[in-house]
Enzyme design. Sequence first.
Site, PDB file in Angstrom:
ATOM      1  N   PRO A  10       0.792  -1.231   0.000  1.00  0.00           N
ATOM      2  CA  PRO A  10       0.000   0.000   0.000  1.00  0.00           C
ATOM      3  C   PRO A  10       0.824   1.280   0.000  1.00  0.00           C
ATOM      4  O   PRO A  10       1.822   1.393   0.725  1.00  0.00           O
ATOM      5  CB  PRO A  10      -0.810  -0.106   1.291  1.00  0.00           C
ATOM      6  CG  PRO A  10      -0.926  -1.557   1.544  1.00  0.00           C
ATOM      7  CD  PRO A  10       0.343  -2.178   1.016  1.00  0.00           C
ATOM      8  N   ASN A  11       0.382   2.203  -0.816  1.00  0.00           N
ATOM      9  CA  ASN A  11       0.895   3.580  -0.901  1.00  0.00           C
ATOM     10  C   ASN A  11       2.248   3.717  -1.581  1.00  0.00           C
ATOM     11  O   ASN A  11       2.690   4.841  -1.835  1.00  0.00           O
ATOM     12  CB  ASN A  11       0.937   4.254   0.492  1.00  0.00           C
ATOM     13  CG  ASN A  11      -0.430   4.248   1.151  1.00  0.00           C
ATOM     14  OD1 ASN A  11      -1.388   4.706   0.545  1.00  0.00           O
ATOM     15  ND2 ASN A  11      -0.542   3.702   2.347  1.00  0.00           N
ATOM     16  N   ARG A  18       5.415  11.226  -2.485  1.00  0.00           N
ATOM     17  CA  ARG A  18       5.115  10.864  -1.098  1.00  0.00           C
ATOM     18  C   ARG A  18       6.348  11.119  -0.230  1.00  0.00           C
ATOM     19  O   ARG A  18       7.339  10.397  -0.339  1.00  0.00           O
ATOM     20  CB  ARG A  18       4.733   9.382  -1.024  1.00  0.00           C
ATOM     21  CG  ARG A  18       4.407   8.901   0.360  1.00  0.00           C
ATOM     22  CD  ARG A  18       4.177   7.396   0.390  1.00  0.00           C
ATOM     23  NE  ARG A  18       3.889   6.951   1.743  1.00  0.00           N
ATOM     24  CZ  ARG A  18       3.997   5.698   2.156  1.00  0.00           C
ATOM     25  NH1 ARG A  18       4.363   4.754   1.312  1.00  0.00           N
ATOM     26  NH2 ARG A  18       3.723   5.385   3.400  1.00  0.00           N
ATOM     27  N   TYR A  23      11.361   8.957   1.566  1.00  0.00           N
ATOM     28  CA  TYR A  23      11.252   7.884   0.572  1.00  0.00           C
ATOM     29  C   TYR A  23      11.994   8.158  -0.724  1.00  0.00           C
ATOM     30  O   TYR A  23      12.024   7.299  -1.605  1.00  0.00           O
ATOM     31  CB  TYR A  23       9.770   7.608   0.286  1.00  0.00           C
ATOM     32  CG  TYR A  23       8.987   7.157   1.494  1.00  0.00           C
ATOM     33  CD1 TYR A  23       9.382   6.033   2.223  1.00  0.00           C
ATOM     34  CD2 TYR A  23       7.848   7.834   1.907  1.00  0.00           C
ATOM     35  CE1 TYR A  23       8.667   5.609   3.332  1.00  0.00           C
ATOM     36  CE2 TYR A  23       7.114   7.418   3.017  1.00  0.00           C
ATOM     37  CZ  TYR A  23       7.532   6.299   3.723  1.00  0.00           C
ATOM     38  OH  TYR A  23       6.810   5.876   4.813  1.00  0.00           O
ATOM     39  N   ASN A  74       8.436  -5.136  -0.208  1.00  0.00           N
ATOM     40  CA  ASN A  74       8.187  -3.964   0.620  1.00  0.00           C
ATOM     41  C   ASN A  74       6.683  -3.928   0.835  1.00  0.00           C
ATOM     42  O   ASN A  74       5.929  -3.545  -0.068  1.00  0.00           O
ATOM     43  CB  ASN A  74       8.669  -2.683  -0.060  1.00  0.00           C
ATOM     44  CG  ASN A  74       8.506  -1.474   0.849  1.00  0.00           C
ATOM     45  OD1 ASN A  74       7.806  -1.547   1.871  1.00  0.00           O
ATOM     46  ND2 ASN A  74       9.128  -0.369   0.495  1.00  0.00           N
ATOM     47  N   ALA A  77       2.841  -0.349   5.047  1.00  0.00           N
ATOM     48  CA  ALA A  77       2.364  -0.437   6.432  1.00  0.00           C
ATOM     49  C   ALA A  77       1.830  -1.821   6.797  1.00  0.00           C
ATOM     50  O   ALA A  77       1.709  -2.142   7.991  1.00  0.00           O
ATOM     51  CB  ALA A  77       1.304   0.636   6.694  1.00  0.00           C
ATOM     52  N   GLU A  98      13.047  -8.701   2.940  1.00  0.00           N
ATOM     53  CA  GLU A  98      12.169  -7.572   3.259  1.00  0.00           C
ATOM     54  C   GLU A  98      12.949  -6.291   2.988  1.00  0.00           C
ATOM     55  O   GLU A  98      14.135  -6.198   3.342  1.00  0.00           O
ATOM     56  CB  GLU A  98      11.787  -7.678   4.735  1.00  0.00           C
ATOM     57  CG  GLU A  98      10.945  -6.543   5.251  1.00  0.00           C
ATOM     58  CD  GLU A  98      10.598  -6.708   6.749  1.00  0.00           C
ATOM     59  OE1 GLU A  98      10.750  -7.821   7.304  1.00  0.00           O
ATOM     60  OE2 GLU A  98      10.182  -5.698   7.338  1.00  0.00           O
ATOM     61  N   HIS A 100      12.834  -1.848   2.883  1.00  0.00           N
ATOM     62  CA  HIS A 100      12.176  -0.570   3.175  1.00  0.00           C
ATOM     63  C   HIS A 100      13.049   0.573   2.681  1.00  0.00           C
ATOM     64  O   HIS A 100      14.283   0.516   2.810  1.00  0.00           O
ATOM     65  CB  HIS A 100      11.926  -0.408   4.681  1.00  0.00           C
ATOM     66  CG  HIS A 100      11.047  -1.474   5.228  1.00  0.00           C
ATOM     67  ND1 HIS A 100       9.685  -1.479   5.032  1.00  0.00           N
ATOM     68  CD2 HIS A 100      11.338  -2.604   5.911  1.00  0.00           C
ATOM     69  CE1 HIS A 100       9.176  -2.568   5.592  1.00  0.00           C
ATOM     70  NE2 HIS A 100      10.153  -3.272   6.130  1.00  0.00           N
ATOM     71  N   ARG A 107      11.711   5.453  13.348  1.00  0.00           N
ATOM     72  CA  ARG A 107      10.481   6.240  13.186  1.00  0.00           C
ATOM     73  C   ARG A 107       9.495   5.947  14.325  1.00  0.00           C
ATOM     74  O   ARG A 107       9.903   5.584  15.406  1.00  0.00           O
ATOM     75  CB  ARG A 107       9.900   5.966  11.792  1.00  0.00           C
ATOM     76  CG  ARG A 107      10.880   6.374  10.676  1.00  0.00           C
ATOM     77  CD  ARG A 107      10.340   6.066   9.299  1.00  0.00           C
ATOM     78  NE  ARG A 107       9.094   6.809   9.048  1.00  0.00           N
ATOM     79  CZ  ARG A 107       8.258   6.538   8.045  1.00  0.00           C
ATOM     80  NH1 ARG A 107       8.520   5.538   7.209  1.00  0.00           N
ATOM     81  NH2 ARG A 107       7.167   7.245   7.886  1.00  0.00           N
TER      82      ARG A 107
HETATM   83  C1  DQA Z   1       7.982   1.605   4.246  1.00  0.00           C
HETATM   84  C2  DQA Z   1       7.954   1.839   5.766  1.00  0.00           C
HETATM   85  C3  DQA Z   1       6.561   1.582   6.310  1.00  0.00           C
HETATM   86  O1  DQA Z   1       6.551   1.846   7.716  1.00  0.00           O
HETATM   87  C4  DQA Z   1       5.567   2.516   5.650  1.00  0.00           C
HETATM   88  O2  DQA Z   1       4.264   2.232   6.118  1.00  0.00           O
HETATM   89  C5  DQA Z   1       5.619   2.463   4.162  1.00  0.00           C
HETATM   90  C6  DQA Z   1       6.934   2.433   3.533  1.00  0.00           C
HETATM   91  C7  DQA Z   1       9.344   1.967   3.643  1.00  0.00           C
HETATM   92  O3  DQA Z   1       9.627   1.517   2.523  1.00  0.00           O
HETATM   93  O4  DQA Z   1      10.115   2.719   4.241  1.00  0.00           O
HETATM   94  O5  DQA Z   1       4.602   2.507   3.487  1.00  0.00           O
HETATM   95  O6  DQA Z   1       7.745   0.223   3.997  1.00  0.00           O
END
Ligand code: DQA
Length: 147
Positions: A10-11, A18, A23, A74, A77, A98, A100, A107
């Site tokens: 998501p996102n 963003r 990011y 990735n 959230a 995994e 990020h 954070r």
């Molecule tokens: C994320 C870190 C997560 O906490 C966040 O919700 C994201 C992006 C990252 O790539 O830093 O959506 O996965």
Amino acid sequence: VTRILVLSGPNLDQLGTRDPALYGTETLGDLIARLEKLAATRQTTISHTSSNFEGELIEAIHAARQSADALIINAGALTHTSWALRDALELFDGPKVEVHLSNPAGREPFRHVSTLAAVVDGSIAGFKGASYDLALEAVLRLLAERA
Ligand code: DQA
């Protein structure tokens, strides 16, 4: 040829605009295109599934059991909330990394826990787009160790 599935939760489809300080400024398309080029130099193909829906990511992991040698994920959230994604990852036998862009450990407290951490081989976080380059290197090394 090695086949790697990259999953974006998501996102992440909003990358570019963003929160660039966290990011980076690359769009998800830019990032994946760059990763594909890097992978091509290593006899590796990248397929990519991006979804804002948990179930779609789960089904992509199921399909990957037949079609991918390794996974880079990735989960956005969902990393901090999804036991279902964790269970799906557990079904996949190949290397799993995994990734990020930001460093969740630095954070908000809700980002300090990953439901996926125990079922992946390892995680790479905090290097913006370069986290993916490092994740690619990690899965290739894991595959080489298993060969
Ligand atoms: C994320 C870190 C997560 O906490 C966040 O919700 C994201 C992006 C990252 O790539 O830093 O959506 O996965």
